[in-house]
Enzyme design. Structure first.
Site, short mmCIF file in Angstrom:
data_model
loop_
_atom_site.label_atom_id
_atom_site.label_comp_id
_atom_site.label_asym_id
_atom_site.label_seq_id
_atom_site.Cartn_x
_atom_site.Cartn_y
_atom_site.Cartn_z
N SER A 1 0.81 -1.23 0.00
CA SER A 1 0.00 0.00 0.00
C SER A 1 0.84 1.28 0.00
O SER A 1 0.53 2.21 -0.75
CB SER A 1 -0.97 0.01 1.18
OG SER A 1 -1.96 -0.94 0.96
N LYS B 1 -10.58 -5.61 9.77
CA LYS B 1 -11.65 -5.00 8.98
C LYS B 1 -13.02 -5.02 9.68
O LYS B 1 -13.80 -4.08 9.53
CB LYS B 1 -11.76 -5.69 7.62
CG LYS B 1 -10.54 -5.44 6.74
CD LYS B 1 -10.74 -5.99 5.35
CE LYS B 1 -9.46 -5.89 4.55
NZ LYS B 1 -9.63 -6.29 3.16
N GLY C 1 -14.85 -20.16 -0.22
CA GLY C 1 -14.52 -19.54 1.06
C GLY C 1 -15.64 -18.63 1.53
O GLY C 1 -16.37 -18.04 0.71
N ALA C 2 -15.80 -18.54 2.85
CA ALA C 2 -16.89 -17.73 3.41
C ALA C 2 -16.42 -16.91 4.60
O ALA C 2 -17.16 -16.66 5.54
CB ALA C 2 -18.05 -18.65 3.82
N SER D 1 -21.49 -24.75 8.26
CA SER D 1 -22.26 -23.89 9.16
C SER D 1 -21.89 -22.41 8.93
O SER D 1 -22.75 -21.53 9.03
CB SER D 1 -22.00 -24.27 10.62
OG SER D 1 -20.62 -24.22 10.88
P1 ATR Z 1 -10.39 -13.97 5.49
O1 ATR Z 1 -10.79 -12.77 6.29
O2 ATR Z 1 -9.08 -13.85 4.76
O3 ATR Z 1 -11.48 -14.44 4.59
P2 ATR Z 1 -11.04 -15.95 7.42
O4 ATR Z 1 -12.22 -15.17 7.85
O5 ATR Z 1 -10.18 -16.61 8.45
O6 ATR Z 1 -10.05 -15.09 6.58
O7 ATR Z 1 -11.54 -17.05 6.37
C1 ATR Z 1 -10.67 -17.92 5.75
C2 ATR Z 1 -11.44 -18.73 4.72
O8 ATR Z 1 -10.53 -19.65 4.11
C3 ATR Z 1 -12.56 -19.55 5.33
O9 ATR Z 1 -13.59 -19.66 4.38
C4 ATR Z 1 -11.86 -20.89 5.55
O10 ATR Z 1 -12.74 -22.00 5.61
P3 ATR Z 1 -13.40 -22.45 7.02
O11 ATR Z 1 -14.54 -21.50 7.24
O12 ATR Z 1 -13.83 -23.84 6.81
O13 ATR Z 1 -12.32 -22.30 8.05
C5 ATR Z 1 -11.03 -20.97 4.30
N1 ATR Z 1 -9.90 -21.92 4.44
C6 ATR Z 1 -8.77 -21.74 5.15
N2 ATR Z 1 -7.97 -22.83 5.05
C7 ATR Z 1 -8.63 -23.71 4.26
C8 ATR Z 1 -8.34 -25.04 3.77
N3 ATR Z 1 -7.21 -25.66 4.11
N4 ATR Z 1 -9.25 -25.64 2.96
C9 ATR Z 1 -10.39 -25.01 2.62
N5 ATR Z 1 -10.73 -23.77 3.06
C10 ATR Z 1 -9.86 -23.14 3.85
#
Ligand code: ATR
Length: 282
Positions: A19, A68, A129-130, A157
Site C-alpha cells: 500500500s 476490517k 470460502g466464506a 455452518s
Molecule cells: P479472510 O478474512 O481472509 O477471509 P477468514 O475469515 O479466516 O479469513 O476465512 C478464511 C477462509 O478460508 C474460510 O472460508 C476458511 O474456511 P473455514 O470456514 O472452513 O475455516 C477458508 N480456508 C482456510 N484454510 C482452508 C483449507 N485448508 N481448505 C479449505 N478452506 C480453507
C-alpha cells in the site's frame, strides 16, 4: 495540496504490504506530498492506534486483516458499502468526523469489468470460502445482478450463517440472483458450471497449497480469480489453468483499484491506475 497528508496502512502481518508504494505512485501523479506509515496493529490495539493517529493530524488509513470487522466500531459514520460488507477497509477524517468505508468490492468489480473486461450481469459465479474476504465482496457482486452466485466453504455452518446474514441485508429477488450456499463437496461444486470462479480462502497464503478442487470445476470457466496477490501463480491459479479455465488472475488489480478508490476518498483526486496494473511493484 501544500500540506503533507498523513496516511497509513495497518494490520497484522503488515511488513509485506504494498500500500505505501501504491499510494506514493498515486500521490506522485499529482505532485501531492504524503507520508505513508505502515504499522502492525491488532484488534486489541486498534482503538488506541486510531485515536492517536487522528489526534496527531492523520487523514486516512487503509485497514487490512485482521482488523476490517473491528474497524466498523471506530468511525462516526459507516457507509452503506461497509455496512453491507460487514467490514471496513478504510477510515478517514472529514469535517471533524471519522468515516468508515469499504473499497474492496469496488476494487474487485473495477478490476473485473474495466481491466479484465469480464462483466458479471447474468453470469454464473462461484466463490470459494466464506470468511471476511468473501463477505467483503459479495454485496458488490450481487449489485451487478449475476444469474447465480454460489458460495462454497469447507465449514458448512459458516457459509449458512453468511447466507442468513446476507438475506437480511440484500434483496436477492430484486437483483434476479439465485444465491446458493454449500460445502466443498463435488456434489455441490459440480452441480453447475461457472463463468467466473473466485478464490477467497486463505489457504494459498497460509500454506501455498490448494484446496484440491475437482478438475471438472473449471470446464467452461472464463476467468478464475484469486483475491490474493502473489509474485508467482497461486496454487488456485495453477489448478484453474490445469482444469481448462480460459483466463486466470491474482488480486493485484483489486488491490490497486481499492487503493485508488481510497485515495479518492482522502484527496478528492482520481489517480490513473494503468501503470501500476501493468507492472506490479516488486
Ligand atoms: P479472510 O478474512 O481472509 O477471509 P477468514 O475469515 O479466516 O479469513 O476465512 C478464511 C477462509 O478460508 C474460510 O472460508 C476458511 O474456511 P473455514 O470456514 O472452513 O475455516 C477458508 N480456508 C482456510 N484454510 C482452508 C483449507 N485448508 N481448505 C479449505 N478452506 C480453507
Amino acid at each position: 495540496m501544500d500540506k503533507k497528508l498523513k496516511l497509513a496502512v495497518i494490520g497484522k502481518p503488515i511488513t509485506h504490504s504494498k500500500s505505501p508504494d501504491i499510494h506514493q505512485n498515486f500521490a506522485n501523479q499529482f505532485n501531492a506530498k504524503i507520508e505513508f506509515g505502515k504499522d502492525e496493529v491488532t484488534p486489541d490495539t486498534l482503538e488506541t492506534w486510531l485515536t492517536d493517529f487522528f489526534k496527531n493530524g492523520g487523514k486516512g488509513v487503509s485497514i487490512t486483516l485482521p482488523l476490517k470487522e473491528a474497524a466498523l466500531n471506530y468511525a462516526d459514520e459507516i457507509s452503506d458499502r461497509a455496512r453491507l460488507a460487514s467490514a471496513c477497509n478504510v477510515v478517514y477524517a472529514k469535517d471533524k468526523k471519522l468515516f468508515g468505508d469499504n473499497t474492496d468490492g469496488h476494487g474487485l468489480i473495477t478490476d473485473l469489468e474495466n481491466n479484465l473486461k469480464v462483466t458479471l450481469k447474468d453470469k454464473k459465479i462461484l466463490i470459494l470460502g466464506a470468511g471476511g474476504a468473501a463477505r467483503g465482496i459479495i454485496p458488490s457482486i450481487i449489485e451487478k445482478k449475476p444469474a447465480k452466485l454460489k458460495v462454497a466453504n469447507r465449514t458448512k455452518s459458516k457459509v449458512l450463517l453468511l447466507k442468513k446474514d446476507l438475506e437480511g441485508k440484500v434483496d436477492l429477488k430484486e437483483k434476479n440472483t439465485i444465491f446458493e450456499a454449500g460445502d466443498l463437496s463435488d456434489d455441490f461444486l459440480l452441480d453447475d458450471s461457472y463463468d467466473i470462479v473466485i478464490n477467497s480462502t486463505s489457504i494459498s497464503t497460509q500454506t501455498g497449497e490448494s484446496i484440491g478442487l475437482p478438475k471438472a470445476l473449471f470446464t467452461g470457466t472464463k476467468l478464475a480469480y484469486d483475491l490474493f496477490y502473489a509474485a508467482e501463480k497461486t496454487a488456485f491459479m495453477q489448478e484453474a489453468l490445469a482444469g481448462g479455465a480460459e483466463k486466470i488472475s491474482d488480486g493485484w488489480g483489486m488491490l490497486v483499484e481499492q487503493g485508488a478508490e481510497s485515495f479518492k476518498l482522502w484527496t478528492n483526486l482520481i489517480p490513473d491506475t494503468s501503470r501500476l496494473l501493468e507492472k506490479p511493484i516488486d
